[in-house]
Design an enzyme around this catalytic site. Structure first.
Site, PDB file in Angstrom:
ATOM      1  N   HIS A 369     -22.738  24.642  -1.260  1.00  0.00           N
ATOM      2  CA  HIS A 369     -23.820  24.902  -0.309  1.00  0.00           C
ATOM      3  C   HIS A 369     -23.432  26.046   0.629  1.00  0.00           C
ATOM      4  CE1 HIS A 369     -26.186  20.991  -0.842  1.00  0.00           C
ATOM      5  NE2 HIS A 369     -25.131  20.848  -1.638  1.00  0.00           N
ATOM      6  N   GLU A 461     -19.406  23.376   1.815  1.00  0.00           N
ATOM      7  CA  GLU A 461     -20.160  24.371   2.581  1.00  0.00           C
ATOM      8  C   GLU A 461     -19.300  25.632   2.645  1.00  0.00           C
ATOM      9  OE1 GLU A 461     -23.195  24.011   3.898  1.00  0.00           O
ATOM     10  OE2 GLU A 461     -23.521  21.857   3.562  1.00  0.00           O
TER      11      GLU A 461
END
Length: 641
Positions: A369, A461
């Site tokens: 992500h 992330e």
């Protein structure tokens, strides 16, 4: 002049029929008109003619026909399957291609391929294959000049994209890739490393783009005994593009380094089956890419083309886990998909991922992500739904921490000691965090992996900029390359082995239990299993219905880099009824993913499917009233009974 003899007349007719100028008798000249059907607006051609192959003589007649109505709702009826392939195939019949005053028919082999792939979807809703998609009646062969009605979907993706002159084939272009460029790079990479790589599709997005995977293995396309399966997924949110690019680069890197003889990469590909899906949400990416790097908003392109957040679209099994965890003796792993889930809006991308997970025995996974710099791990949904931030560990908390650290500890920016940097607020946690302790949400992919299958998935992330500028991509790759490799290598932690009976026959769906960890995994069809475990002493149990259980003590040293081999031979129970293990056999509804349950066992009939079957009194299927309410023509050709 007397009439010619019959034999002479026959000769003249045969000669005339063979002349090119008489071809119009079989394919007569027609008048081409602009294609004006909304449902067929994305066809590979712009002109059609009347009457159509179904003898419709005007736009009004076509649009009022049951055939056209079917094409317009086919996606909803089939729950996203075979979209938009079947619709474009139908358009080729309802609005035939017209070029140079001649009608061109679609290719028969395209129709036959789609029928083989899509027939189960029609069977699932108790609908007959549409008569106008009769592959022999309305389609023709390549020898007769057919065309591919799906050519626009491919969009020239078969063509290779040459590298700039003078650059070696190992060159990686650190740039953003459009959908077409991504597909070309993946296919070109698989072609260069054909003995260890291949590409395959797990389905299509809502707008019809292939969800293309590149696989690396010593035997591409085959599951090998005790070779663990790993998947890496990028771009689940269309505007979070760094993961998409990292996986495109990783594919090229693995191929090049393997060919160059890099011992680490060769060992990895010879012992691991790796699946890379760079873009789970190609439709959302198109929206984000239209704005471009630096201009993209925080949410533009995040959802798919249906405006669904794909990382909120999976079944909520975490709530069921919390309920089962309070029941003594109840299993809280391999939780079936609840039937009510299928009554909601399920994205075709989500459904493709779930079917993929049921097809391949994945052991380890990561979803890439953007928006921060941290690694999170399940559970993502809080034990108390009202709590937005609450530490909510899985039974495998220790292992998930090890997996997360395998990524974070070798990432230079995640280990940077500055609290002012991107992700600096996670520094004291080692740049890893329990998902629900960060923020709680339901319907996530990672929780679903853990609770429905054997697979452990973390969320990475990659940075605070969701759509980084092109000049930042090389640095991002340098920061994440070692982390990606190190993470994939952790699939070889813990234990692995084969469960078989006394005759050496594999026992599939046997349970592997670890004392003190209330989360079992199951064996694959070949009887092999992989159990990710942290270092230490573990009591491991193997059991299956009809067999006695076997218990073994396993010691895993802290520095052990390879999975320990622990096989089990199960002895059959004595004469008498075969005892089943409490909690093993589930009788939950069978989900419509086209296969057995996650345990691979027979289950009770799906109530949704039961509703779709005709009743004893001869009533029509559930979709019948929709068609009869919209058209005066009753499409009885859709009925199977």
């Amino acid at each position: 002049m007397p009439p010619p003899p019959p034999l002479l007349l026959l000769t003249v007719l045969v000669f005339a029929a063979a002349r090119p100028g008489c071809e119009f008798e079989r394919n007569p000249a027609v008048t081409c008109v602009d294609l004006q059907l909304r449902t067929c607006s994305d066809a590979a051609y712009n002109h059609t003619t009347f009457p159509t192959l179904l003898q419709h003589r005007s736009w009004e007649v076509v649009e009022a026909s049951s055939e056209y109505i079917l094409l317009s709702v086919l996606h909803q009826l089939l729950e996203g399957q075979c979209n938009p392939d079947l619709r474009l195939l139908g358009c080729a019949v309802l609005a035939p291609r017209c070029e140079g005053g001649r009608v061109r028919r679609p290719c028969r082999h395209i129709c036959e391929g789609l029928r083989e792939a899509c027939q189960p979807a029609f069977d699932a809703i108790d609908m007959a294959w549409p008569y106008f998609l009769d592959c022999h009646r309305y389609f023709t062969s390549e020898d007769e000049g057919c065309y591919d009605p799906l050519e626009k979907l491919r969009g020239g993706l078969e063509a290779d994209e040459a590298l700039p002159s003078g650059l070696p084939p190992t060159f990686i272009r650190f740039s953003h890739h459009s959908y077409a460029q991504m597909v070309r790079v993946l296919r070109r990479t698989a072609s260069r490393c054909a003995h260890v790589a291949r590409t395959y599709s797990i389905g299509r997005s809502f707008d019809g783009r292939e969800l293309l995977v590149i696989e690396f293995s010593s035997r591409p396309g085959q599951h090998e005994l005790m070779e663990p399966e790993v998947k890496l997924i990028g771009n689940i949110h269309g505007n979070e593009v760094a993961g998409r690019e990292m996986l495109i680069y990783l594919a090229q890197y693995l191929c090049s380094e393997y060919l160059l003889g890099n011992p680490r990469i060769q060992r990895l590909l010879n012992t691991t089956r790796i699946h890379l899906l760079p873009s789970m949400n190609p439709d959302g990416y198109e929206v984000a890419a239209a704005e471009g790097a630096g201009y993209n908003g925080w949410t533009s392109g995040r959802q798919n083309a249906q405006n669904l957040d794909l990382n909120r679209n999976f079944p909520d099994l975490t709530s069921e886990f919390y309920r089962l965890a309070e029941t003594r003796g109840a299993r809280s792993d391999h939780i079936p998909i609840p039937q009510h889930y299928w009554w909601g809006k399920v994205a075709p991308e989500t459904k493709a991922i779930m079917k993929w997970m049921q097809t391949i025995p994945f052991v380890l996974s990561a979803s890439l992500h953007g928006g921060d710099l941290v690694v999170s791990y399940p559970f993502d949904f809080s034990k108390h739904p009202q709590e937005e931030k609450m530490f909510s560990p899985t039974p495998d908390e220790k292992m998930f921490k090890l997996l997360s650290r395998a990524y974070a500890d070798v990432h230079p920016m995640m280990m940077d000691r500055s609290e002012n940097r991107c992700g600096g607020n996670f520094l004291k946690r080692g740049s890893i965090i329990n998902g629900a302790d960060w923020y709680s949400f339901t319907g996530g992919m990672s929780d679903f992996n853990y609770l429905h299958t054997n697979c452990f998935e973390i969320t990475v992330e990659l940075g605070c900029v969701k759509f980084p500028p092109e000049e930042a991509l090389y640095t991002l790759w340098q920061h994440n390359k070692e982390s990606l490799l190190n993470f994939v290598e952790t699939v070889h932690r813990g234990i692995k082995g084969v469960v078989m009976d006394k005759f050496g026959k594999p026992v599939k769906n046997a349970r592997i239990l670890v004392k003190g960890i209330r989360h079992d995994i199951t064996t694959a069809p070949d009887g092999d299993y992989w159990r990710l475990l942290p270092p230490g002493t573990h009591i491991v149990i193997a059991q299956a219905p009809g067999y006695t259980r076997v218990i073994k003590k396993v010691i895993l040293p802290a520095r052990m880099k390879r999975a320990g081999r622990v096989d089990f031979i199960l002895q059959p129970l004595g004469v008498g009824p075969r005892n089943s293990l409490h909690g093993l056999r589930r009788t939950g509804p069978h989900d419509p993913l086209g296969g057995a349950s996650s345990l691979g066992e027979a289950t009770e009939p799906d109530p949704l499917r039961a509703r779709r079957q005709p009743s004893a009194d001869g009533s029509k299927p559930w979709w019948w009233s929709y068609f009869t309410s919209l058209s005066t023509h009753r499409p009885r050709w859709l009925l199977k009974y």
